[in-house]
Design a protein around this motif. Structure first.
Motif, short mmCIF file in Angstrom:
data_model
loop_
_atom_site.label_atom_id
_atom_site.label_comp_id
_atom_site.label_asym_id
_atom_site.label_seq_id
_atom_site.Cartn_x
_atom_site.Cartn_y
_atom_site.Cartn_z
N THR A 62 14.79 -29.59 25.78
CA THR A 62 16.31 -29.32 25.69
C THR A 62 17.03 -30.44 26.32
O THR A 62 16.71 -30.90 27.17
N VAL A 63 18.23 -30.65 25.43
CA VAL A 63 18.84 -31.77 25.89
C VAL A 63 20.36 -31.18 26.32
O VAL A 63 20.95 -30.48 25.29
N VAL A 64 21.37 -31.59 27.41
CA VAL A 64 22.43 -31.07 27.80
C VAL A 64 23.25 -32.17 27.80
O VAL A 64 23.24 -33.17 28.61
N VAL A 65 24.24 -32.14 26.89
CA VAL A 65 25.51 -33.08 27.24
C VAL A 65 26.64 -32.55 27.73
O VAL A 65 27.48 -31.37 27.03
N LEU A 66 27.05 -32.78 28.96
CA LEU A 66 28.09 -31.86 29.73
C LEU A 66 29.01 -33.37 30.53
O LEU A 66 28.37 -34.19 30.92
N PRO A 67 30.34 -33.11 30.78
CA PRO A 67 31.08 -34.11 31.35
C PRO A 67 30.86 -34.05 32.88
O PRO A 67 31.13 -34.88 33.68
N GLY A 99 25.72 -23.31 35.51
CA GLY A 99 25.66 -22.33 34.35
C GLY A 99 24.56 -22.20 33.37
O GLY A 99 24.24 -21.21 32.41
N HIS A 100 23.82 -23.49 33.51
CA HIS A 100 22.70 -23.55 32.42
C HIS A 100 21.43 -23.08 33.19
O HIS A 100 21.15 -23.07 34.40
N PHE A 101 20.75 -22.30 32.30
CA PHE A 101 19.61 -21.58 32.73
C PHE A 101 18.41 -22.00 31.97
O PHE A 101 18.40 -22.36 30.79
N GLY A 102 17.35 -22.37 32.68
CA GLY A 102 16.04 -22.87 32.04
C GLY A 102 15.79 -24.49 31.84
O GLY A 102 16.64 -25.17 32.60
N ARG A 103 15.12 -24.77 30.92
CA ARG A 103 14.57 -26.02 31.01
C ARG A 103 15.70 -27.13 30.64
O ARG A 103 16.57 -26.87 29.66
N ILE A 104 15.53 -28.20 31.00
CA ILE A 104 16.51 -29.35 30.85
C ILE A 104 15.26 -30.53 30.46
O ILE A 104 15.07 -31.05 31.85
N ASP A 105 15.38 -31.25 29.72
CA ASP A 105 14.65 -32.43 29.52
C ASP A 105 15.32 -33.57 29.68
O ASP A 105 14.89 -34.92 29.91
N GLN A 106 16.68 -33.50 29.19
CA GLN A 106 17.49 -34.76 29.40
C GLN A 106 19.17 -34.40 29.76
O GLN A 106 19.43 -33.40 28.84
#
Length: 555
Positions: free
Chosen positions: A308-313, A318-325
């Motif tokens: 999972t990659v998340v792009v946020l400002p 509010g994000h649930f679970g895995r974040i790899d980047q």
């Protein structure tokens, strides 16, 4: 008390009241409209608006004012501004603050307060503004020093827009608001930070994309522009990557685009099983502008295990679970650098099959409408009649399932719908959209229950020349809850029935256009007459109470 030091002077008066200074600072911030119900606790701010370039839109209920401000924040690049009085007025506006917080939409709510000397005495309409709003706003501040009025407003606007957008609540004690400020001045609005991805972050993301064979991009949140949406869809189409939308964020990217169709539908309520399955089978999930939340993940049950990659400002609230980047950037800043990203060996058919499923699922086909109007056919008519830049609004309820599934969005800033499921948002949002974009079609789809929660704002549309066309789906019940009852307590409906007026005559009584549509074949001509009237309009559609949702073509 938080200090707001005066910065660079933009305009100076020998003497100006704090209320007038607040208005001047809002003008400097680019605010064009303020929505509210007047109250004696903020008379000086209202007086400042008398000669202002800001249009004061008087609404019929504080909830309506809040939802209109929400629409302003959703559809423009400035926070929506709402003004309400203390106690009851603040309570009525609370729903919009909660919606703005969960939806991550910029909004500033000004709340008139009792005089400072009356605090702590349980005086008329007294309440604790921090206790009420502290858990559902980005920030709650109270004007304590008249001289800091401009800096306080600038801070509120900046906070509402920066990072993860959201609501800011500003308390205005009526006595402090009226005090004079010698040499009062506005301040230069602070520049909003717009972080862009670093080269190392892009290199890391490229490596992840190169490894992925079943990637899925999920878009949502605020900050999408026409250019950003089109760039992403073309880039994804060229690499065979499906693009899905978060719940009620369908206008982030164009659904149909010459030169590349990568959009494959929306997640959350009204989504297709086929899309949910692909989301769950993905080996890389790239979220742009939105986190992996409750609704899009079917209650935290799907799409949890992929890289999972998340792009946020801002942060990943509010994000649930895995974040790899986690890449700190807004949609526009991130998509501007897409040419630097390559794509891997995506599984053949991964995007074409997903797009084909979307085309089938999103194409309305006639179905047995029982004894009422067939909403599938009505949606087919609207797909032909709506302009490419039409703005769609709706609140919450089963009526929204048709709009979410069948409407195509081809331009940015074309949807206002509460992601937190707040009923009553659609009509005020449509009124505001008509004021923001007077040259664009505005269509609101409302259930009979949802419409009556803020339907009185139809009067605001008449008063200010906004001309949305509202389609009221009348099935004489709160259909979403009735559906839950039928599933869990079959044969025992309780507390969900409704008795409705003739909504067409109701609209005419307000000075608008109204028509009652009892048969599907009447809809197209009725819609055209509503548009041609140039007035705010209501089309009262009678739906079979036993029809809960679109059934045909389910994937």
């Amino acid at each position: 008390m938080e200090e707001f030091p005066v910065r660079k002077v933009v305009s100076v008066s020998t003497s100006i009241s704090a209320g007038h200074l607040i208005v001047a600072q809002l003008e400097a911030s680019g605010v064009k409209r303020a929505y509210g119900v007047p109250g004696e606790s903020f008379l000086d701010m209202l007086d400042g608006l008398h000669d202002s370039s800001i249009s004061t839109v008087v609404t019929r209920h504080e909830g309506g004012a809040g939802f209109m401000a929400l629409a302003e924040g959703r559809l423009t690049d400035v926070p929506g501004i709402a003004m309400v009085t203390r106690g009851p007025g603040a309570a009525n506006a609370f729903i919009a603050v909660h919606t703005a917080y969960q939806d991550a939409t910029p909004l500033v709510l000004f709340v008139g307060l009792i005089p400072v000397a009356d605090r702590g005495r349980e005086s008329f309409q007294e309440f604790d503004i921090n206790a009420w709003f502290g858990s559902t706003a980005k920030k709650v501040v109270t004007l304590e020093d008249p001289a800091s009025a401009a800096a306080l407003v600038d801070d509120a606007v900046h906070t509402a827009l920066s990072g993860r957008p959201g609501p800011v609540v500003v308390g205005l004690p009526e006595d402090i608001l009226a005090r004079q400020v010698e040499g009062g001045a506005t301040v230069t609005p602070r520049t909003l930070a717009r972080p862009a991805p670093s080269s190392s972050a892009l290199t890391e993301l490229t490596a992840r994309l190169d490894r992925a064979s079943r990637p899925v991009i999920v878009v949502g949140g605020e900050g999408w522009t026409e250019a950003a949406g089109e760039s992403l869809v073309r880039w994804a189409a060229g690499r065979g990557i499906p693009v899905a939308a978060d719940f009620r964020a369908y206008d982030a990217v164009p659904h149909r685009l010459d030169g590349g169709n990568a959009y494959v539908g929306s997640l959350g309520y009204a989504r297709s099983d086929a899309l949910a399955g692909r989301f769950d089978k993905a080996d890389l999930l790239l979220f742009i502008g939105c986190p992996r939340g409750d609704v899009l993940s079917d209650g935290y049950t799907t799409g949890l295990n992929a890289e999972t990659v998340v792009v946020l400002p801002g942060d990943s609230l509010g994000h649930f679970g895995r974040i790899d980047q986690h890449i700190v950037a807004g949609p526009a800043e991130f998509t501007a650098l897409l040419p630097e990203l390559s794509g891997g060996a995506v599984e053949p058919g991964w995007l074409p099959d997903a797009r084909a499923d979307y085309e089938r699922f999103s194409t309305p086909t006639p179905e047995d409408a029982g004894r009422g109007v067939d909403l599938n056919e009505c949606m087919a008519v609207l797909r032909e009649e709506l302009h490419d830049d039409a703005v769609i609004t709706y609140g919450a309820g089963n009526h929204a399932l048709w709009a979410a599934r069948y409407f195509e969005h081809r331009s940015a800033n074309s949807l206002v719908a509460p992601r937190n499921g707040a009923m009553g948002a659609g009509i005020p949002a449509a009124v505001a959209a008509g004021l923001i974009f007077p040259g664009r079609q505005v269509i609101s789809v409302a259930g009979d229950g949802c419409f009556m929660m803020n339907g009185q704002e139809f009067a605001t549309a008449v008063a200010y020349g906004s001309a949305p066309v509202t389609i009221v789906v009348d099935n004489q019940c709160f259909a979403t809850i009735r559906e839950h009852q039928e599933r869990h307590y079959p044969g025992r409906p309780s507390g969900t029935g409704l008795s409705n007026p003739d909504f067409a005559r109701w609209a005419e009584a307000y000075g608008g256009h109204g028509e009652r549509v009892e048969h599907t074949g009447e809809f197209r001509d009725a819609f055209r007459r509503a548009v041609a009237s140039g007035k705010p309009a209501v089309l009262h559609l009678l739906q079979d109470p036993d029809v809960r949702s679109p059934k045909t073509g389910v994937l």
